[in-house]
Design a protein around this motif. Sequence first.
Motif, short mmCIF file in Angstrom:
data_model
loop_
_atom_site.label_atom_id
_atom_site.label_comp_id
_atom_site.label_asym_id
_atom_site.label_seq_id
_atom_site.Cartn_x
_atom_site.Cartn_y
_atom_site.Cartn_z
N ARG A 352 0.83 -1.22 0.00
CA ARG A 352 0.00 0.00 0.00
C ARG A 352 0.86 1.25 0.00
O ARG A 352 0.61 2.20 -0.75
N ASN A 353 1.88 1.25 0.85
CA ASN A 353 2.71 2.46 0.98
C ASN A 353 3.44 2.77 -0.31
O ASN A 353 3.57 3.93 -0.70
N GLN A 354 3.94 1.74 -0.98
CA GLN A 354 4.66 1.98 -2.24
C GLN A 354 3.72 2.52 -3.31
O GLN A 354 4.08 3.40 -4.09
N GLU A 355 2.54 1.96 -3.36
CA GLU A 355 1.57 2.44 -4.36
C GLU A 355 1.24 3.91 -4.08
O GLU A 355 1.19 4.73 -5.00
N SER A 356 1.05 4.22 -2.80
CA SER A 356 0.76 5.62 -2.44
C SER A 356 1.93 6.53 -2.78
O SER A 356 1.75 7.70 -3.09
N ALA A 357 3.14 5.98 -2.69
CA ALA A 357 4.33 6.80 -2.97
C ALA A 357 4.62 6.91 -4.46
O ALA A 357 5.60 7.54 -4.85
N GLN A 389 -4.01 -1.59 -6.38
CA GLN A 389 -4.41 -1.67 -7.78
C GLN A 389 -3.24 -1.91 -8.72
O GLN A 389 -3.44 -2.28 -9.87
N ALA A 390 -2.04 -1.67 -8.24
CA ALA A 390 -0.87 -1.73 -9.13
C ALA A 390 -0.65 -3.14 -9.65
O ALA A 390 -0.76 -4.12 -8.91
N PRO A 391 -0.33 -3.29 -10.94
CA PRO A 391 0.07 -4.60 -11.46
C PRO A 391 1.34 -5.07 -10.75
O PRO A 391 2.08 -4.27 -10.19
#
Lengths: 801, 203
Positions: A352-357, A389-391
């Motif tokens: 989650r944190n990486q997607e948000s970043a 959501q990221a692939p």
Amino acid sequence: MNKEQFKNLLRKQVLILDGAMGTQLQKLGYLSNALAPEELNIKFPERIAELHRSYLEAGSNAVITNTFGANEKKLSDYNLQNKIEEINIAGVQIARKEAEKFNALVFADMGPVGSYLEPLGPLTFDQTYAIFAKQAKALAKAAPDAIIIETMTETRELKAALLAAKDNFNGPVIVQMTFTAEGTTVTGTDTTVFVTLMEAMGADAIGMNCSVGPAQMAVLAQKILSITKLPLSFKPNAGMPKLINRQTVFPGTADEFVSACVSAYANGAAMLGGCCGTTPEFINALSLALKGKKPVVKSVPENFFLASRTKAINLKENSFAVIGERINPTNRKQFQEELSAGNFTTLRKEARNQESAGAQLLDINMGIPGADEKVLMGKAVREIQETVQAPLCLDSSSVDALEAGLKMCAGKPLINSINGETEKANKIFTLAKRYGAAIIALASNEKGLPCDKAERLSIADSIIAQANKAGFKTSEIVFDFLMLSASAAPEQVNQTLATIMDFKKTHPENKTVLGLSNVSFGLPNRQAINSTCLSLAKEAGLTMAILNPHENWSVFDDEAKALLLGLDHGAKKYIAKHGSFKRAPVQENIKLSPDAALYGAIIDGSKETAAALAKTAIDSGLSPLEVANEIVLKALNEVGDKFETKEFFLPQVIMSAEAAQMAFGYIKPLLKKEKGFGFGKIILATVYGDVHDIGKNIVGAVLESHGWQVIDLGKNISCENIISAAKKEKPAVVGLSSLMTTTMLEMEKIIRERNSLGLAFKIMIGGAPVTKKFAIEIGADGFAKDAVEAAKVAKKLSASG
Amino acid sequence: MLARLGFANGKTVIDQKTTVALEQEISIAKKIIVPKQAIAFSAFKIITDDTILIEPSFEIKSKDIANLLANCHLAYGFAVTIGPALEEKRNEYINEKETSRALMLDAIGSVAAEELAEITNQQIKTEAELVGSLTTMRFSPGYGNWPLNAQKDFLTWIGAQAIGIKLTPSFQMLPEKSVSAILGIYKRQAEEISRRFAPRDDK
């Protein structure tokens, strides 16, 4: 008909498919003496033949068999599972007999299994594949012209169906999903994700049927046709059905249907027909409207999509894509321990944190020494893909682990990675083609990383040649020319940058990627080097990078640049500037004492760490009894107090209870010989006639966490069985649950029976319609309005003996 | 949904872990809920003060329903369901001892079913208003003096079987997250008239 013939046919001719089967059978009253519509194939085949004939006479060029629900799972609902082969073969044969008279085609229908795959439902990928394979095998025996997979809503089920059809049938396979007005399936997959998956897995045609009405479906068709060259099948219903006065009413008219179909045709749809609610009249109007019309061919740009279940990214349009690298337990002891213990909290948080970043893709590496990487990879993909959501980018050197990840993946991921080693590369090409994935290829081979640019480019070319041979789309190979540490191999940085630059000129259709963290190994202020290197690589033509998205990637340092370009021998200038750099200290977690840590874990509901913390507490010298009573139970009491003041609500109470259960899982075996813990046995049951049990289960979780031995009899339990269990188990308390006014009265029956038999156990009751007044009236010993109160009441009843 | 789980505004402090857990279950629920509705409507006759005959032959014995439909000219019944997948998933959680996830998912399902009932009610209301009519409140079997065992005939009249709703021997609907209700349609002027002339309570 083979795949090539199918393709050629659609180049020359627009195919008019048939209309609805199920709703027509219902309308004609043909379902009245059959268990399932598909049973008609063997019970009343003439009815099905009549329907096919009516569509053929109306102008259909292809009829779809009455086998939509003829899979093992659906047929077993009607106890027809032993007739799978018979029903499916009959379905094709009936259609063929009628179609032959009109020189028309037969498409064999496969519909959804009827249950979702994990984690949305109970089925595994392999179970679902097996169900579809059995049906596909049966259909193939009757030699239809194509298999058409319809009304799919979930991508993993879709993948299983397509693979099962392709593995068992040599002809063309058409795959259709059903979309809502929002433009996604009910599980959140949009048309772009659908196209991405089906192109990657080699469907021969794709399409849509049913769900949203014709006009809206035509809009979705246009979207699909703008991004794919695959032939499109378009089968709208006659509007969203309504069930009014026991009749299914389809509000759509033939005009609306034909108008939408003509619009879809104008955008390039190759096969058009109708779904629920459409009739031979609809098909007749359609066939007249498109009489003599030739297929419309539109040009479509080349795309390179990767996708998750709910999101597709087009790498052709993305100027630069970031792959988050943080889901990697290498050199991270705590993360390794958590993953090995089945604790995925950090995993989900990192995702989650990486997607948000800003990471557009997430790399997943589950390589832990001694751990089963195959199992971990499958679990990690399952945990992450419903969270973000990221692939995904599946990162493993194990082919088995990659396959486990691919099976679990709901989207089209990137595989990290292959290199010039032919045998392994071929295995991964096969997997990528089968499950639908793109690939990262390292420009190295069994001899290692070549020193110079020419050799790296040569390896890249050999990988491309191998991909061509394997039938893998070479533009979906992303090349990694590898960045080594600037301190250990300073001259290699330039080689890598030069390779990227040259490769971009000679292979403009291919993307390139680099993992950047290594370049700064051994040097101070690593991020200055990493970030500067990224800028240089982007200038050279790099299009993707695997990095930590939380770091600052806007830094450009001249000394770092000089070092990277080989102009600062021995890194003297760089170290002179950055040598005294100290990274801002990471805020250290305050080290808690073992008892405080465990207490906190119970309050926080951290079930993943509770057992380990219980062990630590006992290892620190506390007795198991102390840990149980003075830490775990005390923490639970505080949780109960917080619940009463409403500082905590129910989910937090249950999470704390689960954490306590995990702690007790460790402590209890050590308590066997110690007295002073626990309250004994309690039996729980939902009374006869009532099938609600969530409330009872919550009470059970809380009681167990308080040290009770909970014997849960389940739901809909008769008085006789409750009394019998109580006689056998001799509990201190029996807890009865009811959620309906009609079943509450069973509680009185049980109390009377207990009294008449002179049995000693206490009875406490609860449930939505149950009140204290009712409890007193029927002679119950206790009443609890919620799970927290149940723990208190049970304790009191147990103490009162 | 939060209120159903005991959340109290201004008092309950939800930590990030619980928020994330709730969001995860909502995400799963959204994927597996398949909302369906069935609607029936008919003229009716009030035979006695506790017996209503809804055409063609559906009889309701309930004073509360008779009162509800007095002054109405149409009776509407509806049944809605979110389908069985959510409770199957919840049961899976229960079997795996993931009780907190089961609790959250169950609450989400209950809220979704109620919301679906509300949407359906609103659709009927909107249709009625188009022709100058109003709707009564809705009433479900098992409430007041309309017994739960009335559910059987009520659901048959609605045609709820077609959307997958069944009844247990104790008249519980399956899938569990299903709602059925009756409401009446009355002409606006009847309501205004009754308001104008209804006797006031003497104090």
